[in-house]
Structure formats: C-alpha cells, structure tokens
Scaffold this motif. Structure first.
Motif, mmCIF file in Angstrom:
data_model
loop_
_atom_site.group_PDB
_atom_site.id
_atom_site.type_symbol
_atom_site.label_atom_id
_atom_site.label_comp_id
_atom_site.label_asym_id
_atom_site.label_seq_id
_atom_site.Cartn_x
_atom_site.Cartn_y
_atom_site.Cartn_z
ATOM 1 N N CYS A 34 89.414 83.439 26.106
ATOM 2 C CA CYS A 34 89.486 84.547 27.055
ATOM 3 C C CYS A 34 90.743 84.367 27.898
ATOM 4 C CB CYS A 34 88.235 84.579 27.940
ATOM 5 S SG CYS A 34 87.943 86.209 28.711
ATOM 6 N N THR A 35 90.907 85.234 28.878
ATOM 7 C CA THR A 35 92.081 85.121 29.745
ATOM 8 C C THR A 35 92.003 83.886 30.628
ATOM 9 O OG1 THR A 35 90.970 86.544 31.354
ATOM 10 C CG2 THR A 35 92.474 87.611 29.792
ATOM 11 N N ASP A 36 90.796 83.380 30.853
ATOM 12 C CA ASP A 36 90.635 82.243 31.762
ATOM 13 C C ASP A 36 89.958 81.044 31.112
ATOM 14 O OD1 ASP A 36 88.124 83.307 31.443
ATOM 15 O OD2 ASP A 36 87.631 83.384 33.585
ATOM 16 N N ALA A 37 89.851 81.032 29.787
ATOM 17 C CA ALA A 37 89.134 79.937 29.131
ATOM 18 C C ALA A 37 89.696 79.658 27.743
ATOM 19 C CB ALA A 37 87.642 80.255 29.041
ATOM 20 N N ALA A 38 89.472 78.428 27.283
ATOM 21 C CA ALA A 38 89.938 78.021 25.951
ATOM 22 C C ALA A 38 89.141 76.822 25.495
ATOM 23 C CB ALA A 38 91.427 77.678 25.987
ATOM 24 N N THR A 39 89.190 76.549 24.189
ATOM 25 C CA THR A 39 88.615 75.326 23.633
ATOM 26 C C THR A 39 89.751 74.383 23.270
ATOM 27 O OG1 THR A 39 86.678 76.482 22.755
ATOM 28 C CG2 THR A 39 87.221 74.340 21.785
ATOM 29 N N VAL A 40 89.685 73.160 23.756
ATOM 30 C CA VAL A 40 90.686 72.133 23.471
ATOM 31 C C VAL A 40 90.064 71.144 22.489
ATOM 32 C CG1 VAL A 40 92.134 70.310 24.452
ATOM 33 C CG2 VAL A 40 91.676 72.393 25.775
ATOM 34 N N ASN A 41 90.809 70.788 21.431
ATOM 35 C CA ASN A 41 90.266 69.870 20.438
ATOM 36 C C ASN A 41 91.319 68.863 19.980
ATOM 37 O OD1 ASN A 41 91.510 70.858 17.683
ATOM 38 N ND2 ASN A 41 90.880 72.702 18.792
ATOM 39 N N TRP A 42 90.863 67.782 19.365
ATOM 40 C CA TRP A 42 91.746 66.704 18.888
ATOM 41 C C TRP A 42 90.978 65.881 17.863
ATOM 42 C CZ3 TRP A 42 89.132 67.125 23.341
ATOM 43 C CH2 TRP A 42 88.187 66.150 23.627
ATOM 44 N N ASN A 43 91.665 64.969 17.187
ATOM 45 C CA ASN A 43 91.026 64.036 16.261
ATOM 46 C C ASN A 43 90.959 62.665 16.914
ATOM 47 O OD1 ASN A 43 90.929 66.036 14.183
ATOM 48 N ND2 ASN A 43 93.060 65.591 13.698
ATOM 49 N N ASN A 44 89.772 62.104 16.990
ATOM 50 C CA ASN A 44 89.608 60.795 17.611
ATOM 51 C C ASN A 44 90.129 59.675 16.721
ATOM 52 O OD1 ASN A 44 88.357 61.255 20.153
ATOM 53 N ND2 ASN A 44 86.454 61.784 19.103
ATOM 54 N N PRO A 45 90.598 58.581 17.319
ATOM 55 C CA PRO A 45 90.936 57.391 16.537
ATOM 56 C C PRO A 45 89.650 56.731 16.028
ATOM 57 C CG PRO A 45 91.073 56.912 18.867
ATOM 58 C CD PRO A 45 90.823 58.385 18.763
ATOM 59 N N THR A 46 89.789 55.718 15.193
ATOM 60 C CA THR A 46 88.616 55.021 14.661
ATOM 61 C C THR A 46 87.772 54.429 15.778
ATOM 62 O OG1 THR A 46 89.819 54.488 12.634
ATOM 63 C CG2 THR A 46 87.861 53.197 13.112
ATOM 64 N N THR A 47 88.423 53.831 16.757
ATOM 65 C CA THR A 47 87.714 53.267 17.910
ATOM 66 C C THR A 47 88.071 54.057 19.160
ATOM 67 O OG1 THR A 47 87.727 51.037 16.953
ATOM 68 C CG2 THR A 47 87.339 51.215 19.322
ATOM 69 N N VAL A 48 87.067 54.686 19.739
ATOM 70 C CA VAL A 48 87.279 55.434 20.975
ATOM 71 C C VAL A 48 86.923 54.547 22.156
ATOM 72 C CG1 VAL A 48 86.498 57.375 22.380
ATOM 73 C CG2 VAL A 48 86.849 57.676 19.926
ATOM 74 N N ASN A 49 87.853 54.375 23.061
ATOM 75 C CA ASN A 49 87.580 53.644 24.293
ATOM 76 C C ASN A 49 87.324 54.634 25.423
ATOM 77 O OD1 ASN A 49 87.988 50.616 23.740
ATOM 78 N ND2 ASN A 49 89.692 51.577 22.682
ATOM 79 N N ASN A 50 88.373 55.179 25.958
ATOM 80 C CA ASN A 50 88.255 56.257 26.945
ATOM 81 C C ASN A 50 89.308 57.299 26.622
ATOM 82 O OD1 ASN A 50 86.337 55.275 29.332
ATOM 83 N ND2 ASN A 50 87.577 53.525 28.668
ATOM 84 N N ILE A 51 88.876 58.479 26.238
ATOM 85 C CA ILE A 51 89.810 59.572 25.988
ATOM 86 C C ILE A 51 90.104 60.252 27.322
ATOM 87 C CG2 ILE A 51 90.180 61.792 24.857
ATOM 88 C CD1 ILE A 51 90.296 59.491 22.923
ATOM 89 N N LEU A 52 91.361 60.195 27.731
ATOM 90 C CA LEU A 52 91.814 60.846 28.966
ATOM 91 C C LEU A 52 92.676 62.034 28.598
ATOM 92 C CD1 LEU A 52 93.003 57.702 30.980
ATOM 93 C CD2 LEU A 52 90.730 58.733 30.997
ATOM 94 N N ILE A 53 92.379 63.202 29.167
ATOM 95 C CA ILE A 53 93.166 64.402 28.880
ATOM 96 C C ILE A 53 93.642 65.018 30.189
ATOM 97 C CG2 ILE A 53 93.194 66.673 27.788
ATOM 98 C CD1 ILE A 53 91.059 65.768 25.903
ATOM 99 N N PHE A 54 94.947 65.214 30.256
ATOM 100 C CA PHE A 54 95.576 65.866 31.405
ATOM 101 C C PHE A 54 96.134 67.215 30.965
ATOM 102 C CE2 PHE A 54 95.816 61.309 31.976
ATOM 103 C CZ PHE A 54 95.422 61.119 33.281
ATOM 104 N N ALA A 55 96.097 68.189 31.859
ATOM 105 C CA ALA A 55 96.614 69.528 31.567
ATOM 106 C C ALA A 55 97.552 69.971 32.686
ATOM 107 C CB ALA A 55 95.470 70.528 31.417
#
Length: 208
Positions: A34-55
């Motif tokens: 929408c004009t004010d929303a979106a879906t953000v996606n990515w592929n995780n590594p084999t071992t996930v520790n802490n996924i941090l996402i900045f925008a």
C-alpha cells in the motif's frame, strides 16, 4: 647419598582463538502492499544469531563498521516495524532506524508507517553477542505512490437499474464509483474522498 633428578622443560605457545564473523543474510526484497506499508524479506544464513534490520527513507544507509554491543538495555533492543515510530538508530547513520530484530528463522515482516512514493533503503546484519557482525546486506524499494484500483469491475443492466460488482484492492479506505450517462468518465479525483457523497439513485446523485 646423592640423588639425580631429571628435569624436563616444556615450552607452551598460547594462541588466541579468532572470533569468526557471522554468516550474512542474502537476497533482500521489498514488496509494497500500500502507500504506507510493505513486506520486507530476505534469505537467512544457516545459523541465525540476531537478524538486525535498519531502514532509511530517501537515501542509502552509511554502512561503515558496526561496533555497538547488541546486548543490554538500549543496545538495538527495541525494534519497531512502524517506521514512523522506530526510535533506535544505527550507529553510523542516525537516519537509519531499527525496524526489526529477531533470533528466529523468520525471513519476512510487515513494515508500516511509510510515506507514499518514497524509496526506502535497508541494511541487514546477522550479529552475535557482544558485537560480532556479519557483512552487510543492503537493498531498497519504493512504497506505492497511490492506492491500487479495484479490479474485475462489471455491470449487470436491468430495467432502470444496474448491478455493479468488483474486487477490492489490497489496500485503501474507500471505493469511489462515478457514473455518467452516454459518455465515458474522464479525469482524476483529488483529495482524500471526503468531498464526495455517494447516492445509489443516479438521478438524485450530486455531480462530483
């Protein structure tokens, strides 16, 4: 009586153990819903520790070298997926806001609080305590500049009446339908729709 002792000498070499960087996330996608929303996606590594996402809105994020500790109060511990309300920022770019943090295997989330028609830039790290970061994953995407139109519009005409049907878009607050006798409807409406009052009786309906 003299006793003979054999003494052995040993040399030890102490070698420090290197801390290996975390495997990074890959891919990275932005799907405006929408004009004010979106879906953000990515592929995780084999071992996930802490996924941090900045925008960040409008321009690319200054990546630099992250060193902040990710443990403890105030250390990237309060993400907010509403961009307009996200308060914690990235150490190398104060305009980049923390919108996601997770140690699960989830690989997408809904981002809200966006501005219509703006390009948003993203920075993703896989990080472990206290400050061991993967290489950066960066990508961008633009929010919709206007709500999408309904689809599948159809009219079933009867004597002095017409039955209308359509499929609503994925976002938007209201559907505005304008009818005109004899000629096609042209023009683009302005405003937020509050200036228009609907009437199912075509003869009594006010002209827009």
């Amino acid at each position: 009586m003299n006793r003979l002792f054999t003494i052995a000498f040993f040399s030890f070499l102490l070698v420090g153990r290197a801390v290996l960087a975390q495997d990074p996330a890959t891919g990275g996608g932005f799907a405006a819903t929408c004009t004010d929303a979106a879906t953000v996606n990515w592929n995780n590594p084999t071992t996930v520790n802490n996924i941090l996402i900045f925008a960040k809105a409008g321009s690319a994020i200054t990546v630099g070298t992250p060193t902040n500790n990710i443990t403890g109060s105030g250390n990237y511990d309060a993400p907010n997926n509403n961009f307009s309300l996200a308060a914690q920022t990235y150490q190398n770019d104060a305009a980049a806001r923390l919108v996601y943090r997770s140690s699960t295997t989830a690989n997408s989330f809904s981002l809200t609080g966006l501005t219509a028609g703006v390009t948003y830039h993203f920075l993703i790290f896989n990080a472990s305590n206290p400050n061991n970061y993967s290489t950066a994953l960066t990508f961008s995407g633009a929010s919709l500049s206007a709500p999408p139109n309904p689809t599948g519009f159809a009219a079933t005409v009867a004597n002095a009446s017409s039955s209308l049907s359509w499929t609503n878009a994925t976002c938007g607050d209201e559907v505005l339908i304008v009818g005109k006798a004899g000629l096609s409807v042209t023009g683009t409406p302005t405003g937020n729709g509050s200036a228009y009052t609907g009437n199912l009786n075509y003869t009594a309906a006010a002209a827009p």
